[in-house]
Write a protein that holds these residues in place. Structure first.
Motif, mmCIF file in Angstrom:
data_model
loop_
_atom_site.group_PDB
_atom_site.id
_atom_site.type_symbol
_atom_site.label_atom_id
_atom_site.label_comp_id
_atom_site.label_asym_id
_atom_site.label_seq_id
_atom_site.Cartn_x
_atom_site.Cartn_y
_atom_site.Cartn_z
ATOM 1 N N ARG A 335 0.819 -1.217 0.000
ATOM 2 C CA ARG A 335 0.000 0.000 0.000
ATOM 3 C C ARG A 335 0.851 1.263 0.000
ATOM 4 N N VAL A 336 1.923 1.274 0.795
ATOM 5 C CA VAL A 336 2.730 2.495 0.840
ATOM 6 C C VAL A 336 3.542 2.651 -0.447
ATOM 7 N N LEU A 337 3.959 1.539 -1.046
ATOM 8 C CA LEU A 337 4.643 1.627 -2.344
ATOM 9 C C LEU A 337 3.725 2.236 -3.401
ATOM 10 N N ALA A 338 2.483 1.797 -3.408
ATOM 11 C CA ALA A 338 1.535 2.312 -4.402
ATOM 12 C C ALA A 338 1.275 3.801 -4.200
ATOM 13 N N ALA A 339 1.183 4.226 -2.939
ATOM 14 C CA ALA A 339 0.899 5.632 -2.656
ATOM 15 C C ALA A 339 2.087 6.528 -2.933
ATOM 16 N N ALA A 340 3.285 5.993 -2.810
ATOM 17 C CA ALA A 340 4.498 6.805 -2.946
ATOM 18 C C ALA A 340 4.907 7.041 -4.395
ATOM 19 N N LYS A 341 4.267 6.363 -5.330
ATOM 20 C CA LYS A 341 4.661 6.517 -6.749
ATOM 21 C C LYS A 341 4.417 7.941 -7.240
#
Length: 341
Positions: A335-341
């Motif tokens: 989830r945090v990887l997806a949001a940080a893009k």
């Protein structure tokens, strides 16, 4: 006629076998835990020898629960009771005190404080009510660092061995398997084979692992969650509550502030205005909001700054696809990887 009799006899024999009750297996060790993450780890260690239930629901705030009568009934016949400790589930002793079960009282073989032996972060040097709901023993959200989960599992295995010595070999084997699986998930198998889990754990606890691997020229062997989370190192996030210090420190994420004005105290309008300016000035892209807290303030900040809100479950079962400890950490990283893009 003879053929018919043979068929009937055969059918009666088969029916007799079907009607015979299955041989009763050994009675399971009944375990009650405060949190679902503790229940999940207990299942990993206890396997088929245990029957486990958690008192809190995955999306309940464990800080604020009270000892309901149903909790006391559940604990009455438990052979083992597992709490996290550190003041997070402070209602645990109210449950066990009222249960009438002498075997699960503090200091008895059937009581496990899962956080025993874990070094906490954010340990206050002095205490004041003006600082909000702080924990005198340090930040209690220790399970969100996979390195700490190994100690949680070891404490639970020790408790199971005390109350069920006949299962000692099973618990030891399951603990070893859980810890190997956790090491592989965190570091990747190749790195574990290169250095061994104990050395990696020592380096991780000192936050020296990445620098060490780069110095030794073995960084390419890093795998698992730490490799997946590589793009997150240095990422600045804001969290709703002081929940995420262990997770963020493990994966190199910087916490730039909290939405709560103080622990347990919602933000005022003036505080939110200052926080919005800070989020904009510091380039914060991600807001971590646990589902157990209100979402409106995170949504408000996101609307003003363009940061993305990540719904971040803290307990096993707190979101779809978080059915065990490994899935919980996987989900958080995804989830945090997806949001940080």
């Amino acid at each position: 006629m003879r053929t018919i009799l043979v068929i009937l006899a055969t059918a009666l024999v088969a029916l007799a076998h079907t009607a015979t009750p299955a041989a009763a297996g050994p009675k399971k060790v009944t375990v009650v835990t405060t949190l679902n993450v503790l229940a999940a780890v207990t299942k990993e260690i206890g396997g088929d020898r245990v029957a486990v239930s958690a008192l809190a629901k995955p999306n309940q705030d464990p800080h604020t629960l009270v000892a309901k009568p149903t909790y006391k009934v559940a604990a009455k016949n438990a052979r083992m009771f597992v709490e996290l400790g550190l003041g997070l589930d402070g209602w645990a002793s109210a449950v066990t005190d009222a249960s009438g079960n002498p075997g699960i009282q503090l200091g008895q073989p059937g009581r496990v404080v899962a956080s025993d032996g874990i070094t906490t972060k954010e340990l206050p040097t002095t205490l004041s009510k003006s600082w909000g709901d702080i924990h005198p023993q340090g930040n209690p959200h220790v399970w969100l660092d996979p390195v700490n989960a190994k100690q949680l599992a070891a404490n639970i295995a020790a408790g199971l061995t005390r109350v069920d010595p006949d299962g000692a070999a099973t618990y030891a084997a399951n603990l070893k398997a859980f810890q190997v699986k956790l090491d592989d998930a965190l570091y990747g198998r190749a790195l574990v084979e290169e250095y061994g889990a104990s050395k990696l754990e020592r380096l991780s606890r000192r936050n020296e692992l990445v620098d060490y691997l780069k110095t030794k020229g073995t960084y390419a062997k890093l795998g698992g969650w730490l490799k997946r989370a590589e793009p997150l190192r240095g990422l600045k996030i804001v969290t709703y509550h002081k929940t995420w210090i262990y997770f963020c420190d493990r994966f190199g994420i910087t916490i730039d502030g909290e939405i709560e004005e103080k622990p347990g105290i919602p933000p005022s309008q003036d505080y939110l205005a200052r926080l919005i300016k800070k989020v904009q000035a510091d380039g914060v892209k991600v807001l971590f909001v646990d589902p157990i807290y209100p979402s409106k303030d995170g949504a408000f900040i996101a609307g003003k700054t363009g940061a993305k809100v990540v719904s971040s479950p803290i307990d096993v079962g707190g979101a779809p696809g978080t059915g065990d400890y490994f899935a919980l950490i996987d989900t958080l990283i995804t989830r945090v990887l997806a949001a940080a893009k």
